[in-house]
Design a protein around this motif. Structure first.
Motif, PDB file in Angstrom:
ATOM      1  N   ALA A   1      65.684  56.342  81.354  1.00  0.00           N
ATOM      2  CA  ALA A   1      64.568  56.024  81.354  1.00  0.00           C
ATOM      3  C   ALA A   1      64.678  55.609  82.425  1.00  0.00           C
ATOM      4  CB  ALA A   1      64.418  54.968  80.845  1.00  0.00           C
ATOM      5  N   THR A   2      64.894  54.670  83.203  1.00  0.00           N
ATOM      6  CA  THR A   2      64.075  53.747  84.502  1.00  0.00           C
ATOM      7  C   THR A   2      64.832  55.005  86.037  1.00  0.00           C
ATOM      8  OG1 THR A   2      66.360  52.721  84.661  1.00  0.00           O
ATOM      9  CG2 THR A   2      64.635  51.950  83.480  1.00  0.00           C
ATOM     10  N   GLN A   3      65.844  56.039  85.591  1.00  0.00           N
ATOM     11  CA  GLN A   3      66.113  57.221  87.052  1.00  0.00           C
ATOM     12  C   GLN A   3      65.317  57.570  86.683  1.00  0.00           C
ATOM     13  OE1 GLN A   3      70.124  57.434  86.022  1.00  0.00           O
ATOM     14  NE2 GLN A   3      70.245  55.269  86.812  1.00  0.00           N
ATOM     15  N   ILE A   4      64.251  58.179  85.620  1.00  0.00           N
ATOM     16  CA  ILE A   4      63.766  59.302  85.732  1.00  0.00           C
ATOM     17  C   ILE A   4      62.616  58.967  85.722  1.00  0.00           C
ATOM     18  CG2 ILE A   4      63.820  59.597  83.090  1.00  0.00           C
ATOM     19  CD1 ILE A   4      65.071  62.725  85.104  1.00  0.00           C
ATOM     20  N   ALA A   5      62.361  58.172  85.562  1.00  0.00           N
ATOM     21  CA  ALA A   5      60.305  57.854  85.444  1.00  0.00           C
ATOM     22  C   ALA A   5      59.673  58.606  86.431  1.00  0.00           C
ATOM     23  CB  ALA A   5      60.550  55.801  84.671  1.00  0.00           C
ATOM     24  N   ILE A   6      60.054  58.126  87.885  1.00  0.00           N
ATOM     25  CA  ILE A   6      59.007  58.825  89.084  1.00  0.00           C
ATOM     26  C   ILE A   6      58.853  59.930  88.631  1.00  0.00           C
ATOM     27  CG2 ILE A   6      58.629  58.994  90.825  1.00  0.00           C
ATOM     28  CD1 ILE A   6      61.330  56.322  91.549  1.00  0.00           C
ATOM     29  N   SER A   7      60.142  60.427  88.195  1.00  0.00           N
ATOM     30  CA  SER A   7      59.640  62.375  88.446  1.00  0.00           C
ATOM     31  C   SER A   7      59.350  62.710  87.139  1.00  0.00           C
ATOM     32  CB  SER A   7      61.061  63.072  88.362  1.00  0.00           C
ATOM     33  OG  SER A   7      62.011  62.528  88.835  1.00  0.00           O
ATOM     34  N   ASP A   8      59.744  61.426  85.311  1.00  0.00           N
ATOM     35  CA  ASP A   8      58.765  62.769  84.543  1.00  0.00           C
ATOM     36  C   ASP A   8      59.011  61.491  83.664  1.00  0.00           C
ATOM     37  OD1 ASP A   8      58.478  63.935  82.091  1.00  0.00           O
ATOM     38  OD2 ASP A   8      59.270  65.532  82.762  1.00  0.00           O
ATOM     39  N   LYS A   9      57.353  60.938  83.593  1.00  0.00           N
ATOM     40  CA  LYS A   9      57.397  59.344  82.197  1.00  0.00           C
ATOM     41  C   LYS A   9      57.642  59.884  81.291  1.00  0.00           C
ATOM     42  CE  LYS A   9      54.277  56.781  85.899  1.00  0.00           C
ATOM     43  NZ  LYS A   9      53.262  56.811  86.207  1.00  0.00           N
ATOM     44  N   GLN A  10      56.962  61.136  80.789  1.00  0.00           N
ATOM     45  CA  GLN A  10      57.184  60.956  79.193  1.00  0.00           C
ATOM     46  C   GLN A  10      58.381  61.507  79.116  1.00  0.00           C
ATOM     47  OE1 GLN A  10      54.760  65.050  78.138  1.00  0.00           O
ATOM     48  NE2 GLN A  10      54.999  65.135  76.293  1.00  0.00           N
ATOM     49  N   LYS A  11      59.544  62.097  79.978  1.00  0.00           N
ATOM     50  CA  LYS A  11      60.606  62.113  79.670  1.00  0.00           C
ATOM     51  C   LYS A  11      61.532  60.549  79.137  1.00  0.00           C
ATOM     52  CE  LYS A  11      61.552  66.200  78.893  1.00  0.00           C
ATOM     53  NZ  LYS A  11      62.107  66.763  77.133  1.00  0.00           N
ATOM     54  N   ALA A  12      60.733  59.926  79.942  1.00  0.00           N
ATOM     55  CA  ALA A  12      61.281  58.924  79.964  1.00  0.00           C
ATOM     56  C   ALA A  12      60.775  57.558  79.058  1.00  0.00           C
ATOM     57  CB  ALA A  12      60.853  58.175  81.585  1.00  0.00           C
ATOM     58  N   ARG A  13      59.881  58.158  78.443  1.00  0.00           N
ATOM     59  CA  ARG A  13      59.419  57.418  77.343  1.00  0.00           C
ATOM     60  C   ARG A  13      60.536  58.134  76.061  1.00  0.00           C
ATOM     61  NH1 ARG A  13      53.487  58.158  74.142  1.00  0.00           N
ATOM     62  NH2 ARG A  13      54.800  60.482  74.799  1.00  0.00           N
ATOM     63  N   GLU A  14      60.486  59.263  76.192  1.00  0.00           N
ATOM     64  CA  GLU A  14      61.566  59.925  74.838  1.00  0.00           C
ATOM     65  C   GLU A  14      62.957  59.020  75.115  1.00  0.00           C
ATOM     66  OE1 GLU A  14      61.913  63.879  75.402  1.00  0.00           O
ATOM     67  OE2 GLU A  14      59.914  63.883  75.366  1.00  0.00           O
ATOM     68  N   PHE A  15      63.555  59.121  76.166  1.00  0.00           N
ATOM     69  CA  PHE A  15      64.768  58.139  76.422  1.00  0.00           C
ATOM     70  C   PHE A  15      64.795  56.601  75.497  1.00  0.00           C
ATOM     71  CE2 PHE A  15      66.013  61.365  79.542  1.00  0.00           C
ATOM     72  CZ  PHE A  15      68.162  61.741  79.216  1.00  0.00           C
ATOM     73  N   LEU A  16      63.732  55.754  76.139  1.00  0.00           N
ATOM     74  CA  LEU A  16      63.604  54.657  75.911  1.00  0.00           C
ATOM     75  C   LEU A  16      63.168  54.796  74.164  1.00  0.00           C
ATOM     76  CD1 LEU A  16      60.907  53.352  78.503  1.00  0.00           C
ATOM     77  CD2 LEU A  16      63.309  52.544  78.120  1.00  0.00           C
ATOM     78  N   ASN A  17      62.602  55.821  73.390  1.00  0.00           N
ATOM     79  CA  ASN A  17      62.602  55.332  72.153  1.00  0.00           C
ATOM     80  C   ASN A  17      63.820  55.796  71.272  1.00  0.00           C
ATOM     81  OD1 ASN A  17      59.570  55.147  72.616  1.00  0.00           O
ATOM     82  ND2 ASN A  17      58.876  56.646  72.619  1.00  0.00           N
TER      83      ASN A  17
END
Length: 425
Positions: free
Chosen positions: A308-324
């Motif tokens: 999530a921390t690695q993908i957040a800059i490129s895709d915040k929505q996907k980062a949230r999916e990883f966090l959830n």
């Protein structure tokens, strides 16, 4: 005839003398004296044993180094200290002469004795460096002394700064020693902390000297003979600085590892490489595979949080999916809520068009961060500061645009699509 009997008589005397000196007994005697802290007497008997039994018992040399070192500590005369140091050095030479398989790293041991017992003048440090350089070249696989590894790299780095060795030489030495530390860490887990500390020191010392081109060239040169070696590939990937993860060499290494050893780790490396190449969709695919290949739920949560921390800059929505998903695997992973709160608070530019929407985002961020305290009380001090920060940027009782929204549900749109209850005051 008289000459013949004289020779026989002399041989008899020599044999008799040798038989009268019991090496084992004398060894036990000086060891006992040493344990009783009678250093001078122990040294005296050891010296005699060293002269008469030097080819018979290897332990003489190990004992000698300890006994003489103890004697050095109690000796005030600099001349006598120098003599004793040289006696230890000669002992290491003799050890290698008579028991070479046991003393392959004798030059490294000599270097460290000199380092610990000399004034470290320029000439002496040069002698120490030569001994270390020879020792690491000849007996690489025999060296376990973490202090020797640390000293050798420091001296080698000094040679680089004075332009006595090239950047390419330094790069090769750096990775040679890093590989050695990795091997030792696996073989001697009890010393893991010490090996990692030296590894970190090496990283800090060399970080500005190691270029991505130099690192890439080193691994490209050694790739062909090691491309099917999982351990070598893992070490190579781990040793490459983060700044070099976008290089073709890094991708070459992780792809080779992924092909021959598809694991959660290798899939994660592929995701990292894809992300550096701005192939976000591919990165997400590899990250999902990495998590699916991990069996431990807690480890799955750690992976999802990291991705999530690695993908957040490129895709915040996907980062949230990883966090959830991380929170599903580990409901006590409080830092996932903190990071999610940061994602919300950092989205004001793309997800708000007026003052109310911006404040709603900060309010949502504060409420999200606050969930951390319920599942991970240890993070309360950090969480309180974050909540306070976001609440100051959120709604206040003076906001006129709150009049029609107080106590009502409001949905924060954009990629977030989360509802909040607007406070009454």
């Amino acid at each position: 005839m008289k000459a013949f009997f004289m020779i026989i008589f002399c041989l008899f005397l020599i044999t008799g003398t040798a038989q009268s000196f019991d090496c084992k007994q004398k060894i036990a005697e000086y060891q006992s004296l040493f344990e009783a802290k009678k250093i001078d007497k122990s040294y005296e008997i050891w010296s005699e044993v060293h002269k008469k039994c030097q080819k018979e018992y290897q332990r003489i040399y190990d004992d000698g180094a300890i006994i003489i070192q103890s004697k050095i500590k109690t000796t005030k005369s600099l001349v006598e200290k120098e003599r004793l140091v040289r006696e230890i050095l000669k002992g290491y030479d003799d050890d290698y002469t008579y028991f070479p398989s046991h003393a392959m790293d004798f030059e490294v041991k000599k270097a460290m004795i000199m380092y610990y017992n000399t004034v470290k003048a320029k000439q002496q440090m040069e002698e120490i460096f030569i001994l270390l350089d020879n020792g690491f070249t000849k007996a690489y696989n025999e060296i376990k002394d973490v202090n020797a590894i640390n000293l050798y790299f420091n001296l080698y780095f000094d040679k680089y700064k004075s332009k006595d060795v090239t950047a390419e030489n330094l790069t090769e030495k750096y990775f040679m020693l890093k590989d050695l530390l990795n091997q030792l860490e696996i073989s001697y887990p009890n010393n893991e902390k010490a090996y990692r500390l030296v590894s970190t020191r090496m990283d800090n010392l060399a970080k500005n000297a190691l270029t991505c081109n130099g690192v890439s060239d080193y691994y490209k040169k050694n790739y062909t003979i090691n491309k099917d070696n999982v351990k070598w590939l893992l070490a190579a990937i781990s040793n490459m600085p983060v700044k070099c993860a976008s290089t073709p060499t890094f991708y070459m290494l992780v792809e080779a590892l992924y092909k021959i050893n598809r694991t959660s780790q290798s899939a994660g490396f592929m995701g990292q490489a894809a992300l550096k190449q701005k192939k976000v969709t591919d990165a997400i695919t590899y990250y999902n595979e990495s998590e699916s290949l991990e069996q431990n739920p807690i480890e799955k949560a750690k992976l999802d949080y990291t991705y999530a921390t690695q993908i957040a800059i490129s895709d915040k929505q996907k980062a949230r999916e990883f966090l959830n998903r991380a929170l599903q695997f580990d409901p006590k992973l409080g830092k996932a809520y903190l990071y999610l709160a940061q994602l919300y608070a950092g989205s004001t530019k793309e997800c708000s068009s007026n003052n109310f929407e911006k404040k709603a985002l900060y309010y949502l961020a504060a409420m999200t961060a606050q969930k951390t305290i319920l599942i991970d009380p240890k993070l309360k001090p950090q969480t309180d500061k974050i909540v306070e920060k976001y609440m100051k940027l959120s709604f206040t009782h003076k906001d006129k645009d709150l009049d029609n929204m107080k106590g009502k549900d409001y949905t924060v749109a954009c990629w977030i699509n989360e509802s909040i209850l607007v406070p009454n005051k």
